[in-house]
Design an enzyme around this catalytic site. Sequence first.
Site, PDB file in Angstrom:
ATOM      1  N   LYS A  60      -4.802 -14.168   0.812  1.00  0.00           N
ATOM      2  CA  LYS A  60      -4.142 -13.356   1.177  1.00  0.00           C
ATOM      3  C   LYS A  60      -4.038 -13.232   2.864  1.00  0.00           C
ATOM      4  O   LYS A  60      -5.457 -12.958   3.220  1.00  0.00           O
ATOM      5  CB  LYS A  60      -4.307 -11.830   0.983  1.00  0.00           C
ATOM      6  CG  LYS A  60      -3.396 -11.306  -0.147  1.00  0.00           C
ATOM      7  CD  LYS A  60      -4.024 -10.123  -0.869  1.00  0.00           C
ATOM      8  CE  LYS A  60      -3.068  -8.790  -0.523  1.00  0.00           C
ATOM      9  NZ  LYS A  60      -3.709  -7.489  -1.230  1.00  0.00           N
TER      10      LYS A  60
HETATM   11  C1  E4P Z   1      -1.290  -5.329  -2.708  1.00  0.00           C
HETATM   12  O1  E4P Z   1      -1.716  -6.510  -2.641  1.00  0.00           O
HETATM   13  C2  E4P Z   1      -2.290  -4.287  -2.134  1.00  0.00           C
HETATM   14  O2  E4P Z   1      -3.639  -4.316  -2.512  1.00  0.00           O
HETATM   15  C3  E4P Z   1      -1.920  -2.837  -2.695  1.00  0.00           C
HETATM   16  O3  E4P Z   1      -0.729  -2.726  -3.533  1.00  0.00           O
HETATM   17  C4  E4P Z   1      -1.887  -1.718  -1.632  1.00  0.00           C
HETATM   18  O4  E4P Z   1      -1.710  -0.564  -2.586  1.00  0.00           O
HETATM   19  P1  E4P Z   1      -1.893   0.897  -1.698  1.00  0.00           P
HETATM   20  O5  E4P Z   1      -1.003   0.973  -0.902  1.00  0.00           O
HETATM   21  O6  E4P Z   1      -1.895   1.753  -2.837  1.00  0.00           O
HETATM   22  O7  E4P Z   1      -3.311   1.007  -1.166  1.00  0.00           O
END
Ligand code: E4P
Length: 218
Positions: free
Chosen positions: A83
């Site tokens: 990522k």
């Molecule tokens: C996705 O890859 C992220 O880790 C995640 O969906 C972030 O979500 P949040 O906004 O609830 O922290």
Amino acid sequence: MKLWLDTGSLDEIREINRWGVLSGITTNPTLIGKEKMPFEQHLKEIAAEVDGPVNGEVTAEDRDGMVEEGLKLAQIAPNIVVKCPVTPDGYAAVRELGRQGIKTNMTLCFSPAQAILAAEAGATYISPFLGRVDDIANDGMALCAEIVEIYRTQGYSTFVLAASLRHPMHVVECAKIGADVATMPYEVFKRLVNHPLTDIGLKRFQDDWKAYQNALKG
Ligand code: E4P
């Protein structure tokens, strides 16, 4: 639409994995930090649990640092996806990681323009953060739908990974608009399965079955 869990918790992964519907995992530095385990060892354990992509996020902010971290993460297991954020260095890192055959997910996407750049960089996945858009009184689902439409129109092969989902209707709507993947926290996954009429119906079937068995016994 594939269903992924957004967590660093092995217990949560094991529980949902038992349902037979889990296709992948997203993590981020916040989620990993909650587990208090060495990152790479932890990611290895997660990757061994799941038959599908497991995302590990880089923390370097420059292109070379992201590539270096990404290459290291990709060594952990064959199902690791790296990522990277949707920054200029992130796009450059994704381009290089892709050149080396590594799957990538571009994270923290809040605009269709960023999603176009991710597709052009050759990202495997783009992650629009729906819930965080909703949090600032904008329309996260509209953002996701716009990206899906652009990708279909342009014939991009980058998958749309709807992220930051907060409730079951986010998941249902994502399926309707054609997202490829929905990643969600454990609590949202659990809420997907619940329906009071299922519980009531199941109880009635059980009760009726017992009554029938007793009647047979005379
Ligand atoms: C996705 O890859 C992220 O880790 C995640 O969906 C972030 O979500 P949040 O906004 O609830 O922290």
